[in-house]
Write an enzyme that holds these catalytic residues in place. Structure first.
Site, PDB file in Angstrom:
ATOM      1  N   HIS A  87       0.849  -1.193   0.000  1.00  0.00           N
ATOM      2  CA  HIS A  87       0.000   0.000   0.000  1.00  0.00           C
ATOM      3  C   HIS A  87       0.890   1.251   0.000  1.00  0.00           C
ATOM      4  CE1 HIS A  87      -2.913   3.028   1.150  1.00  0.00           C
ATOM      5  NE2 HIS A  87      -3.856   2.170   0.777  1.00  0.00           N
ATOM      6  N   GLU A 157      -4.125   2.291  -7.335  1.00  0.00           N
ATOM      7  CA  GLU A 157      -4.512   3.327  -6.371  1.00  0.00           C
ATOM      8  C   GLU A 157      -3.621   4.539  -6.576  1.00  0.00           C
ATOM      9  OE1 GLU A 157      -6.677   1.964  -2.503  1.00  0.00           O
ATOM     10  OE2 GLU A 157      -4.551   2.201  -2.182  1.00  0.00           O
TER      11      GLU A 157
HETATM   12  P1  13P Z   1      -9.911   6.154   0.230  1.00  0.00           P
HETATM   13  O1  13P Z   1     -11.033   5.255  -0.229  1.00  0.00           O
HETATM   14  O2  13P Z   1     -10.175   6.779   1.579  1.00  0.00           O
HETATM   15  O3  13P Z   1      -9.504   7.125  -0.812  1.00  0.00           O
HETATM   16  O4  13P Z   1      -8.645   5.199   0.478  1.00  0.00           O
HETATM   17  C1  13P Z   1      -8.186   4.442  -0.580  1.00  0.00           C
HETATM   18  C2  13P Z   1      -7.178   3.505  -0.061  1.00  0.00           C
HETATM   19  O5  13P Z   1      -6.048   3.882   0.207  1.00  0.00           O
HETATM   20  C3  13P Z   1      -7.604   2.118   0.146  1.00  0.00           C
HETATM   21  O6  13P Z   1      -6.525   1.271   0.288  1.00  0.00           O
END
Ligand code: 13P
Length: 243
Positions: A87, A157
């Site tokens: 992450h 992401e």
């Molecule tokens: P948000 O949905 O709060 O933008 O977070 C995304 C995230 O980092 C999930 O791993």
């Protein structure tokens, strides 16, 4: 539309009582709750329709002298089936490198946990035209030499889209689709054998208003959700759409 929703609770909530309440209020098929490690045991007793995931793991499979770390074996003993790896918050705050991510991916697969590999660029990298270089490196290092007959989830992401970052905005589905095609091309070059195991998720400011814009596309098989996954009503709206 049968999609997977991954709830990344990050470092929330503060108490086990709140964790239990949130899990009870959202437990549904298609949902994988990834709470902080300390809540896994309690939640493994109450989650019934959904599944349990972890937010990280260590690359040694069993037990040993690794202070502060959690092994895949320990996670599996708590009925954990999935694990988030790489992450951006770990990469940025804890210096997790592509090489560390690669070791974690290999260990997860060897021990039968389904990995959710996170990749994505910062705003600066996006604006300077480095998105592809960054993602290419993240994917190539993490998946080089990996063998798997299980699914491997890849969550795109973009860091600038994560709701806790300043001026965050969700990505556009067309951009996510473009990145997915790009990732497939990279995997085709570095490790074509696993191409058929890949499943793609989008993460970054997903909520009940925009989830279906992403999830209506066949190529986007689910969402990785942070902030909205901590609000039961909001998450249930999303789950109702995908079930
Ligand atoms: P948000 O949905 O709060 O933008 O977070 C995304 C995230 O980092 C999930 O791993």
């Amino acid at each position: 539309m049968s999609k997977l929703i991954i709830a990344n609770w990050k470092m929330n909530p503060a108490t086990v009582e709140e964790a239990v309440e949130l899990a009870r209020a959202t437990d549904q098929e298609h949902l994988i709750i990834c709470p902080p490690f300390i809540f896994l045991e309690e939640l493994s007793r109450i989650i019934d329709k959904g599944q349990l995931g972890a937010q990280d793991l260590f690359w040694e499979g069993d037990t040993g002298a690794f202070t502060g770390e959690i092994s895949p074996e320990e996670l599996k003993n708590l009925d954990v089936t999935h694990v988030i790896i790489g992450h951006s918050e770990r990469r940025q705050n804890l210096g997790e490198t592509n090489e560390m991510v690669a070791k974690k991916i290999a260990t997860a697969i060897e021990t039968g946990l389904i990995p959710i590999l996170c990749v994505g660029e910062t705003l600066e990298q996006k604006e300077s035209g480095h998105r592809e270089v960054v993602i290419q490196e993240e994917i190539a290092v993490a998946l080089d030499g990996v063998e798997s007959d299980q699914p491997i989830y890849i969550a795109y992401e973009p860091i600038w889209a994560i709701s806790t970052n300043p001026n965050a905005e969700p990505d556009k589905p067309e951009n996510t689709l473009e990145v997915i095609s790009f990732i497939k091309k990279v995997v085709q070059e570095v490790n074509p054998e696993i191409l058929s195991q890949l499943k793609f998720l989008y993460g970054g400011s997903v909520n009940s208003k925009n989830a279906s814009e992403f999830l209506q596309h066949d190529e986007i098989e689910g969402a990785l959700i942070g902030g909205a996954s901590l609000q039961a009503e909001e998450l249930n709206k999303i789950l109702n759409e995908v079930s």
